[in-house]
Design a protein around this motif. Sequence first.
Motif, PDB file in Angstrom:
ATOM      1  N   PHE A 104       0.826  -1.208   0.000  1.00 57.93           N
ATOM      2  CA  PHE A 104       0.000   0.000   0.000  1.00 57.93           C
ATOM      3  C   PHE A 104       0.857   1.254   0.000  1.00 57.93           C
ATOM      4  O   PHE A 104       0.557   2.222  -0.687  1.00 57.93           O
ATOM      5  N   GLN A 122      -9.104  12.404   3.677  1.00 56.85           N
ATOM      6  CA  GLN A 122     -10.358  11.707   3.983  1.00 56.85           C
ATOM      7  C   GLN A 122     -10.123  10.483   4.881  1.00 56.85           C
ATOM      8  O   GLN A 122     -10.798  10.303   5.891  1.00 56.85           O
ATOM      9  N   MET A 144     -14.631  15.119  -4.928  1.00 53.32           N
ATOM     10  CA  MET A 144     -15.220  13.781  -4.999  1.00 53.32           C
ATOM     11  C   MET A 144     -14.703  13.027  -6.232  1.00 53.32           C
ATOM     12  O   MET A 144     -14.454  11.827  -6.176  1.00 53.32           O
ATOM     13  N   LEU A 147     -11.233  11.848  -5.376  1.00 55.39           N
ATOM     14  CA  LEU A 147     -11.273  10.698  -4.455  1.00 55.39           C
ATOM     15  C   LEU A 147     -11.621   9.426  -5.228  1.00 55.39           C
ATOM     16  O   LEU A 147     -11.036   8.357  -4.995  1.00 55.39           O
ATOM     17  N   PHE A 148     -12.568   9.555  -6.123  1.00 55.85           N
ATOM     18  CA  PHE A 148     -12.975   8.416  -6.954  1.00 55.85           C
ATOM     19  C   PHE A 148     -11.789   7.928  -7.791  1.00 55.85           C
ATOM     20  O   PHE A 148     -11.481   6.732  -7.845  1.00 55.85           O
ATOM     21  N   ARG A 151      -8.937   6.220  -5.601  1.00 58.95           N
ATOM     22  CA  ARG A 151      -9.204   4.829  -5.197  1.00 58.95           C
ATOM     23  C   ARG A 151      -9.216   3.895  -6.411  1.00 58.95           C
ATOM     24  O   ARG A 151      -8.818   2.745  -6.320  1.00 58.95           O
ATOM     25  N   SER A 152      -9.687   4.425  -7.496  1.00 59.94           N
ATOM     26  CA  SER A 152      -9.730   3.641  -8.713  1.00 59.94           C
ATOM     27  C   SER A 152      -8.297   3.268  -9.126  1.00 59.94           C
ATOM     28  O   SER A 152      -7.998   2.118  -9.446  1.00 59.94           O
ATOM     29  N   LYS A 155      -6.754   0.802  -6.633  1.00 54.97           N
ATOM     30  CA  LYS A 155      -7.276  -0.539  -6.863  1.00 54.97           C
ATOM     31  C   LYS A 155      -6.554  -1.184  -8.052  1.00 54.97           C
ATOM     32  O   LYS A 155      -6.162  -2.346  -8.001  1.00 54.97           O
TER      33      LYS A 155
ATOM     34  N   ARG B   8     -18.641   5.337  -9.100  1.00 55.87           N
ATOM     35  CA  ARG B   8     -18.138   6.677  -8.761  1.00 55.87           C
ATOM     36  C   ARG B   8     -18.485   7.019  -7.313  1.00 55.87           C
ATOM     37  O   ARG B   8     -17.684   7.573  -6.585  1.00 55.87           O
ATOM     38  N   LEU B  11     -16.521   4.660  -4.774  1.00 56.67           N
ATOM     39  CA  LEU B  11     -15.075   4.923  -4.809  1.00 56.67           C
ATOM     40  C   LEU B  11     -14.745   6.261  -4.144  1.00 56.67           C
ATOM     41  O   LEU B  11     -13.659   6.447  -3.606  1.00 56.67           O
ATOM     42  N   ALA B  12     -15.671   7.196  -4.185  1.00 58.34           N
ATOM     43  CA  ALA B  12     -15.452   8.475  -3.506  1.00 58.34           C
ATOM     44  C   ALA B  12     -15.704   8.348  -2.008  1.00 58.34           C
ATOM     45  O   ALA B  12     -15.132   9.075  -1.198  1.00 58.34           O
ATOM     46  N   ASN B  13     -16.562   7.404  -1.639  1.00 55.65           N
ATOM     47  CA  ASN B  13     -16.885   7.223  -0.224  1.00 55.65           C
ATOM     48  C   ASN B  13     -17.274   5.766   0.043  1.00 55.65           C
ATOM     49  O   ASN B  13     -18.445   5.408   0.011  1.00 55.65           O
ATOM     50  N   PRO B  14     -16.279   4.934   0.316  1.00 58.14           N
ATOM     51  CA  PRO B  14     -16.529   3.492   0.440  1.00 58.14           C
ATOM     52  C   PRO B  14     -17.502   3.113   1.563  1.00 58.14           C
ATOM     53  O   PRO B  14     -18.092   2.044   1.518  1.00 58.14           O
ATOM     54  N   LEU B  38     -13.986  -3.271  -2.244  1.00 58.74           N
ATOM     55  CA  LEU B  38     -13.523  -1.908  -2.007  1.00 58.74           C
ATOM     56  C   LEU B  38     -13.423  -1.608  -0.504  1.00 58.74           C
ATOM     57  O   LEU B  38     -12.470  -0.971  -0.041  1.00 58.74           O
ATOM     58  N   GLU B  42     -10.235  -0.489   1.618  1.00 60.44           N
ATOM     59  CA  GLU B  42     -10.264   0.726   2.434  1.00 60.44           C
ATOM     60  C   GLU B  42      -9.734   0.455   3.842  1.00 60.44           C
ATOM     61  O   GLU B  42      -8.988   1.259   4.406  1.00 60.44           O
TER      62      GLU B  42
END
Lengths: 170, 236
Positions: A104, A122, A144, A147-148, A151-152, A155, B8, B11-14, B38, B42
Amino acid sequence: MMNKQYKYETLVRAFHADIYRYAVWLIRDKSIAEDVVQETFLRAWKSLDSLQDEHAAKAWLITILRRENARRFERKQFDLVDIDDVVTVDERATSDGHADTHAFHAAIDQLADEYKEPLIMQVLLGFSGEEIAQQLQLNKNTVMTRLFRARSQLKHIMTQDKQAGGFANG
Amino acid sequence: MDELTFRRHVLANPFSQDVQVIQAAHQDPVKQQFWHDLKQQELALQQALQIDVPHDLADKLLWEQVSQTETASFSHPTTPRRPLWFAIAASILLAISVGWVNFNSKERTFYDDVIAHIEHVSEHEITGDVITLAALNSKLAKFGGVINAALGKILSANYCVIDGVESLHVQLGDPDNPTSVFILPKDLTVTESLATNHIQGKVLEYQFANVLIIGTVSQTLSQITEQLAQHLAFSS
């Protein structure tokens, strides 16, 4: 009402860990991060009277820290160095020895700063989209989206690593 | 909710609690699996971000502040929220110190601040973590001090500022009724002993430091003072 000294001690004890961790992720060097955290808290001490809403203390400290970090670049133009030379995965290791931790750390470092910073705000600091938007002077939708994407990408990187590990081990 | 909107959002807020998102996941096993994976990622991310913090960082920050602001004046609470017994104890302490105030005007505010510190901060300093003798000695080292035998349960050991004076505050014994030990620099003069109906204090004077011991149980206070006298030493 606590007096200034007790207010400061409470602030230090409540937030120093989160502020330090954020600084390490932002700056990528433990030693410099600690210096910046010290500057941040000294600045906080000097401006403590301006902290009216104690619930906003963490966000207030993060604002100071980001400003102090920016000052660092104003004060001194650092030579460009490879990130890998500055901080290593092991240097940031946690004491729990979680299996995914090293992977990570490497994956987070591969994220662009514009994605990494809101993600850390966050996850590590527990900031809402609005709070991150305020800190980074962006609108909430942009935050937002970042953030998307963060994480994308994370992943994707982790999946690639697992596949690569699988091939290597296979 | 279509696939892209769903992804979307999570992923912005799991850990979203959005009803539409939860419903979409219930209705579609693929979405549900994606969200589950996810959330696992997290949790691992949360753990990965928790890098170790230097154990003495808070103390360093407090120490740095004291060093940088030695000449700063420290304000005092104008309307202190103290229980009645504390108010009585404080007034008696001040009365005892009055004779001294002629010689050392700093003393009155000092004891007032000691009591304020015990009242406001002490409780927060006891975290439940085990403080080892080695950890205590590493903090004492800044004052040139060392303890060479166990003192019983060490509840906390933190640098603090008492009326502008850098000190080390150690709490010992019963967490519900701890005894406070303040390690003070030698240049601060303190009275030889304190006694009120509710709170008592003793002073151990060393060549290179002073030690103020404060508690409410006379017997415990005497025991700890004796132990410190035997096992605490200072060098220049």
